[in-house]
Design an enzyme around this catalytic site. Structure first.
Site, PDB file in Angstrom:
ATOM      1  N   LYS A 193       0.843  -1.202   0.000  1.00 51.97           N
ATOM      2  CA  LYS A 193       0.000   0.000   0.000  1.00 51.97           C
ATOM      3  C   LYS A 193       0.879   1.253   0.000  1.00 51.97           C
ATOM      4  CE  LYS A 193      -3.694  -2.520   2.162  1.00 51.97           C
ATOM      5  NZ  LYS A 193      -4.163  -3.114   3.411  1.00 51.97           N
TER       6      LYS A 193
ATOM      7  N   GLN B  85      -5.438  -2.516   9.621  1.00 49.28           N
ATOM      8  CA  GLN B  85      -5.137  -3.798   8.964  1.00 49.28           C
ATOM      9  C   GLN B  85      -5.679  -4.950   9.824  1.00 49.28           C
ATOM     10  OE1 GLN B  85      -3.366  -4.065   5.880  1.00 49.28           O
ATOM     11  NE2 GLN B  85      -4.052  -6.179   6.012  1.00 49.28           N
TER      12      GLN B  85
ATOM     13  N   ASP C 110     -11.602   1.324   3.722  1.00 49.59           N
ATOM     14  CA  ASP C 110     -11.940  -0.080   3.466  1.00 49.59           C
ATOM     15  C   ASP C 110     -13.437  -0.286   3.233  1.00 49.59           C
ATOM     16  OD1 ASP C 110      -9.820  -1.830   3.280  1.00 49.59           O
ATOM     17  OD2 ASP C 110      -9.646  -2.167   5.451  1.00 49.59           O
TER      18      ASP C 110
END
Ligand code: NDP
Length: 300
Positions: free
Chosen positions: A53, A97, A120
């Protein structure tokens, strides 16, 4: 029939090109889209995702920040990190995460994220908005699957899509996205899972099959209708003494056999994975456009 291989990196590059235009417009107004990732612990797979990322941000000229917390960080500390990012104007989108260590309540952490910065798309408000067809953000992997289908000339409209897997991250949202009364969707969707009876006969009905199971080469050629389009989300590490690292990545689909029967197929690696990252970048750009009050944001 030998299937056309749908290349994740190629489709992702197309989307990156579009994003570069938007990013340049934002920069002209003095806005650099910023993405942050909260990483709790040193899990090697998670660290690798986070590195990918960071690289993707660098490549597009986005600001990126990684907030690294130790594996035994108390829940309160993770929530505090979320609060800090919620309040930071340099960060337009961020994610925590997953998976988190067992002592941390994942739902509590996700609920704490400002829905307007939820890159997300996992916050219940964003899940609900996706379901009613008015999304702020779409979750990256399922949205990437939709983009791959549409951009490779396999529009799901009117097709029977069989999704194998019902996770909150892939199975359920991809079903929700593809069944919307919208362009690039309008599919008839069947969702299968571990309690589905006669799974093979259902999968065989799919014009499009999306495999999100987490079981190496679970979908075999006899389960695929000739000419079907197959999207393999699975990312499974299997031992391979002949490989340099001693392992290799395989999907949930028996690629070699299925490609002889399908009309199009996504490979692993080089399929859905690169799409997930670019769609996350897109969510960050969308968030930055909204924060800057720019019209013509890319639609979610
Ligand atoms: P989960 O483990 O959360 O979900 C797996 C789903 O598969 C469950 O719904 C489960 O059913 C179903 N399932 C498991 N075994 C069977 C079976 N024998 N028959 C039918 N259904 C079965 O996984 P995720 O959705 O998070 O991920 C799926 C795969 O996709 C993984 O390999 C993961 O690594 C990969 N992935 C890849 C991404 C990418 O960017 N390329 C992003 C996200 C995931 P039940 O609900 O009944 O347990």
């Amino acid at each position: 029939m030998v299937a056309k291989v749908i290349s994740g990196p190629e489709v992702a590059e197309e989307i990156r090109k579009e994003l570069r235009v938007k990013i340049a417009q934002l920069k002209e107004r003095g806005v650099t889209p910023g993405l942050a990732v909260v990483l709790v612990g040193e899990d090697p797979a998670s660290k690798q995702y986070v590195r990918n990322k960071e690289r993707a941000c660098e490549d597009l000229g986005l600001y990126s920040r990684t907030v690294l917390l130790p594996w035994d960080a108390p829940e309160e500390e993770v929530l505090k990190a979320v609060d800090t990012l919620n309040a930071d104007p340099a960060i337009h989108g961020f994610l925590v995460q997953l998976p988190l260590p067992n002592h941390i309540d994942e739902n509590k952490v996700i609920m704490r994220i400002d829905p307007a910065k939820d890159a997300d798309g996992f916050h219940p408000i964003n899940v609900g908005r996706m379901l009613i067809g008015d999304p702020l953000f779409l979750p990256a992997t399922p949205h990437g699957i939709q983009e791959m289908l549409v951009r490779s000339g396999n529009d799901p409209e009117g097709k029977h899509v069989v999704v194998v897997g019902r996770s909150n991250i892939v199975g359920k949202p991809v079903a929700a996205i593809l069944m919307q009364k919208k362009k690039g969707a309008n599919a008839t969707v069947t969702v299968c899972h571990s309690r589905t009876r006669d799974l093979a006969s259902l999968v065989r009905q799919g014009d499009i099959v999306v495999a999100a199971i987490g079981s190496p080469q679970f979908i075999t050629a006899d389960m695929i209708k000739p000419g079907a389009v197959v999207v393999d989300v699975g990312t499974n590490r299997v031992d391979d003494p002949t490989a340099k690292r001693g392992y290799r990545w395989v999907g949930d689909v028996d690629f070699e056999a299925v490609k002889e029967k399908a009309s199009a197929i996504t490979p692993v690696p080089g399929g859905v994975g690169p799409m997930t990252i670019v769609m996350l970048m897109k969510n960050t750009v969308i968030a930055a456009c909204r924060a800057a009050g720019i019209d013509h944001c890319p639609p979610a």
